[in-house]
Design a protein around this motif. Structure first.
Motif, PDB file in Angstrom:
ATOM      1  N   ALA A  18      45.888  17.514  18.414  1.00 49.51           N
ATOM      2  CA  ALA A  18      44.528  17.212  17.955  1.00 49.51           C
ATOM      3  C   ALA A  18      43.478  18.048  18.687  1.00 49.51           C
ATOM      4  CB  ALA A  18      44.213  15.730  18.118  1.00 49.51           C
ATOM      5  N   PHE A  19      43.896  19.192  19.115  1.00 49.02           N
ATOM      6  CA  PHE A  19      42.999  20.131  19.767  1.00 49.02           C
ATOM      7  C   PHE A  19      42.424  19.610  21.087  1.00 49.02           C
ATOM      8  CE2 PHE A  19      42.766  20.894  15.215  1.00 49.02           C
ATOM      9  CZ  PHE A  19      43.164  22.213  15.161  1.00 49.02           C
ATOM     10  N   ASN A  20      43.049  18.581  21.648  1.00 45.55           N
ATOM     11  CA  ASN A  20      42.527  17.981  22.883  1.00 45.55           C
ATOM     12  C   ASN A  20      43.576  18.023  23.973  1.00 45.55           C
ATOM     13  OD1 ASN A  20      39.987  17.178  21.812  1.00 45.55           O
ATOM     14  ND2 ASN A  20      41.021  15.499  20.745  1.00 45.55           N
ATOM     15  N   GLY A  21      43.539  19.042  24.819  1.00 46.32           N
ATOM     16  CA  GLY A  21      44.462  19.119  25.948  1.00 46.32           C
ATOM     17  C   GLY A  21      45.857  19.493  25.494  1.00 46.32           C
ATOM     18  N   TRP A  22      46.724  19.734  26.467  1.00 49.48           N
ATOM     19  CA  TRP A  22      48.048  20.229  26.151  1.00 49.48           C
ATOM     20  C   TRP A  22      49.061  19.649  27.138  1.00 49.48           C
ATOM     21  CZ3 TRP A  22      47.767  23.120  21.806  1.00 49.48           C
ATOM     22  CH2 TRP A  22      46.485  23.565  21.483  1.00 49.48           C
ATOM     23  N   ALA A  23      49.907  18.742  26.644  1.00 50.12           N
ATOM     24  CA  ALA A  23      50.916  18.117  27.495  1.00 50.12           C
ATOM     25  C   ALA A  23      52.165  18.974  27.478  1.00 50.12           C
ATOM     26  CB  ALA A  23      51.221  16.708  27.004  1.00 50.12           C
ATOM     27  N   GLN A  24      52.239  19.914  28.384  1.00 52.56           N
ATOM     28  CA  GLN A  24      53.336  20.867  28.404  1.00 52.56           C
ATOM     29  C   GLN A  24      53.901  20.974  29.814  1.00 52.56           C
ATOM     30  OE1 GLN A  24      50.879  24.080  27.275  1.00 52.56           O
ATOM     31  NE2 GLN A  24      51.232  23.851  25.088  1.00 52.56           N
ATOM     32  N   GLU A  25      55.175  21.174  29.879  1.00 57.66           N
ATOM     33  CA  GLU A  25      55.803  21.384  31.178  1.00 57.66           C
ATOM     34  C   GLU A  25      55.480  22.781  31.700  1.00 57.66           C
ATOM     35  OE1 GLU A  25      59.921  20.575  30.951  1.00 57.66           O
ATOM     36  OE2 GLU A  25      59.672  18.473  30.411  1.00 57.66           O
ATOM     37  N   VAL A  26      55.445  23.749  30.819  1.00 57.14           N
ATOM     38  CA  VAL A  26      55.097  25.116  31.190  1.00 57.14           C
ATOM     39  C   VAL A  26      53.618  25.333  30.898  1.00 57.14           C
ATOM     40  CG1 VAL A  26      55.536  27.556  30.758  1.00 57.14           C
ATOM     41  CG2 VAL A  26      57.421  25.900  30.629  1.00 57.14           C
ATOM     42  N   PRO A  28      50.180  27.286  30.115  1.00 58.61           N
ATOM     43  CA  PRO A  28      49.810  28.526  29.431  1.00 58.61           C
ATOM     44  C   PRO A  28      49.264  29.538  30.425  1.00 58.61           C
ATOM     45  CG  PRO A  28      48.200  26.799  28.992  1.00 58.61           C
ATOM     46  CD  PRO A  28      49.340  26.152  29.719  1.00 58.61           C
ATOM     47  N   LEU A  29      49.072  30.737  29.966  1.00 57.85           N
ATOM     48  CA  LEU A  29      48.646  31.827  30.838  1.00 57.85           C
ATOM     49  C   LEU A  29      47.235  31.646  31.372  1.00 57.85           C
ATOM     50  CD1 LEU A  29      49.992  34.919  28.856  1.00 57.85           C
ATOM     51  CD2 LEU A  29      50.763  34.152  31.106  1.00 57.85           C
ATOM     52  N   PHE A  30      46.384  30.989  30.612  1.00 54.96           N
ATOM     53  CA  PHE A  30      44.969  30.901  30.963  1.00 54.96           C
ATOM     54  C   PHE A  30      44.369  29.670  30.272  1.00 54.96           C
ATOM     55  CE2 PHE A  30      45.856  33.998  27.606  1.00 54.96           C
ATOM     56  CZ  PHE A  30      45.266  33.368  26.512  1.00 54.96           C
ATOM     57  N   PRO A  31      43.219  29.210  30.733  1.00 56.85           N
ATOM     58  CA  PRO A  31      42.540  28.093  30.053  1.00 56.85           C
ATOM     59  C   PRO A  31      42.121  28.519  28.647  1.00 56.85           C
ATOM     60  CG  PRO A  31      41.662  28.443  32.259  1.00 56.85           C
ATOM     61  CD  PRO A  31      42.511  29.631  31.955  1.00 56.85           C
ATOM     62  N   HIS A  52      39.819  33.397  18.783  1.00 51.47           N
ATOM     63  CA  HIS A  52      39.316  33.570  20.150  1.00 51.47           C
ATOM     64  C   HIS A  52      40.335  33.314  21.258  1.00 51.47           C
ATOM     65  CE1 HIS A  52      35.206  34.001  18.639  1.00 51.47           C
ATOM     66  NE2 HIS A  52      35.415  32.926  17.883  1.00 51.47           N
ATOM     67  N   LEU A  53      41.534  32.868  20.923  1.00 50.80           N
ATOM     68  CA  LEU A  53      42.485  32.452  21.960  1.00 50.80           C
ATOM     69  C   LEU A  53      42.773  33.542  22.981  1.00 50.80           C
ATOM     70  CD1 LEU A  53      44.379  30.216  22.980  1.00 50.80           C
ATOM     71  CD2 LEU A  53      46.172  31.210  21.564  1.00 50.80           C
ATOM     72  N   TRP A  54      42.961  34.777  22.524  1.00 52.56           N
ATOM     73  CA  TRP A  54      43.411  35.846  23.410  1.00 52.56           C
ATOM     74  C   TRP A  54      42.272  36.672  24.017  1.00 52.56           C
ATOM     75  CZ3 TRP A  54      48.325  35.646  24.810  1.00 52.56           C
ATOM     76  CH2 TRP A  54      49.246  35.017  23.948  1.00 52.56           C
ATOM     77  N   GLU A  55      41.058  36.284  23.788  1.00 52.98           N
ATOM     78  CA  GLU A  55      39.931  37.109  24.224  1.00 52.98           C
ATOM     79  C   GLU A  55      39.903  37.335  25.734  1.00 52.98           C
ATOM     80  OE1 GLU A  55      36.528  36.394  20.782  1.00 52.98           O
ATOM     81  OE2 GLU A  55      36.413  35.281  22.671  1.00 52.98           O
ATOM     82  N   VAL A  56      40.294  36.344  26.530  1.00 49.82           N
ATOM     83  CA  VAL A  56      40.208  36.483  27.995  1.00 49.82           C
ATOM     84  C   VAL A  56      41.451  37.124  28.593  1.00 49.82           C
ATOM     85  CG1 VAL A  56      38.679  34.480  28.175  1.00 49.82           C
ATOM     86  CG2 VAL A  56      41.153  34.177  28.410  1.00 49.82           C
TER      87      VAL A  56
END
Length: 300
Positions: A18-26, A28-31, A52-56
C-alpha cells in the motif's frame, strides 16, 4: 488504461505494501522517494514511483556491490508496473536500461535479475510482458553481446506467439490417418499437449487426461479436441503416435521448443473456439475439474 500483466501473487504483495513502508529482510539500496500527499489515484502513485525511484542512484558510475539489495530494489521497482500506466513504464525502463548499460557489472546484474525474477515461471514477478519490454531495450544497448541479443530475439518471438489471448499458429493434425488443420477443428475448446522426452510428470499427466471420463465424453460429443504434439526431430515420435488414444489428434512440428513457450512442464495449452490461447500449463487437478464442470454444464 492498459497495465502490465503479472501473476496474482504480485498483486496481493503490492496491495499489502500500500505504498507505506517496506517489511523486508533485505534492505533496499537507498530510501525510496516519498509520494506527495496530493497524489491520490493508485495509478498516479505507481507512476510516481516508476518515474522517480532510481533518481538518487548513480547507476552509471557506481558499481553496486550489494547484489542482494540491488535485487530487492529492482523487484520493488517492477512491482509498481502492475498498477502504473504502460506508457510511463515503457519510458522508465528505456531510461533505466540506458543508464545501467553504462556500467557493465550493473548491466549484467540487471540482466540476471530479469532472467530470475521475471522470466522464470515460478518467480513472484513472472510476466511475459515485462520480460519482453526489458529484452527489447537490452537489444538496443551497444553493451549487450550479439549472442545475448540473439537469445533475447528468439525469446521475444517465442513468447509473443505463445501469449495468452494470441491465436495459436495453424498446424497440420492427424487422426485415424486423416489429415486436417488445427484451425479447421470445430470444437469449443482444443487442448494441446506437448510431449517432452524423459518427463515423468508429463507421462502421468497424459495418462490421467486420457483416462478421464468427463474428458472422453466431451471429446465424443465434439465439445473438445485434444492434440498430442511431438517434435519433428523426436526419433520415437512415430512409435509413440501409434500408441496414442484413438480419439486424440496428433501433430509433428519442427523445432517445437524453439517455437513455443515450454518453460513450465507438463506443457499444455487450452485454446478457445477461435484458437486463441486462453490458458497455459494448468495443473492436472484444475484441468480435470474444468472438464467435469464443462461436461456437467453441457449435460454430457
Amino acid at each position: 488504461m492498459n497495465k502490465f500483466i503479472l501473476n496474482i501473487a504480485l498483486l496481493v504483495s503490492l496491495l499489502a505494501c500500500a505504498f507505506n513502508g517496506w517489511a523486508q529482510e533485505v534492505k533496499p539500496l537507498f530510501p525510496y522517494p516519498e509520494i506527495p500527499e496530493t497524489v491520490k489515484q493508485v495509478n498516479m502513485r505507481a507512476n510516481f514511483m516508476v518515474e522517480h525511484l532510481w533518481e538518487v542512484c548513480d547507476l552509471e558510475k557506481n558499481t553496486i556491490d550489494n547484489v542482494d539489495s540491488f535485487r530487492e530494489t529492482f523487484t520493488d521497482y517492477i512491482s509498481f508496473f502492475v498498477l502504473a500506466d504502460v506508457e510511463k513504464v515503457d519510458e522508465s525502463v528505456k531510461n533505466f536500461v540506458k543508464r545501467v548499460s553504462k556500467n557493465s557489472q550493473n548491466l549484467n546484474n540487471v540482466k540476471n535479475f530479469v532472467d530470475t525474477e521475471v522470466y522464470h515461471p515460478n518467480s513472484r514477478y513472472y510476466s511475459d510482458d515485462i520480460y519482453i519490454l526489458f529484452a527489447r531495450n537490452f537489444m538496443e544497448s551497444k553493451k549487450v553481446s550479439k549472442e545475448a541479443k540473439r537469445i533475447y530475439e528468439e525469446n521475444i518471438q517465442r513468447l509473443t506467439s505463445s501469449k495468452i489471448s494470441s491465436v495459436f499458429g495453424d498446424i497440420q493434425v492427424n487422426r485415424d490417418g486423416k489429415k486436417t488443420n488445427l484451425h479447421s477443428l470445430d470444437s469449443e475448446f482444443t487442448i494441446l499437449f506437448f510431449n517432452v522426452e524423459n518427463c515423468e510428470d508429463c507421462s502421468i499427466y497424459k495418462i490421467r487426461m486420457s483416462a478421464d471420463i468427463a474428458t472422453n465424453r466431451l471429446i465424443d460429443n465434439g465439445i473438445i479436441n485434444i492434440v498430442s504434439v511431438y517434435d519433428m526431430e523426436d526419433a520415437e515420435a512415430d512409435a509413440d503416435i501409434a500408441k496414442e488414444s484413438k480419439n486424440w489428434y496428433t501433430a509433428k512440428v519442427e523445432d517445437m521448443n524453439g517455437k513455443y513457450d515450454m518453460r513450465l512442464l507438463p506443457c499444455v495449452y487450452i485454446l478457445g473456439k477461435d484458437k486463441k490461447i486462453i490458458a497455459k500449463s494448468p495443473n492436472i487437478i484444475d484441468l480435470l475439474n474444468l472438464m467435469a464442470q464443462t461436461a456437467n454444464a453441457k449435460g454430457v
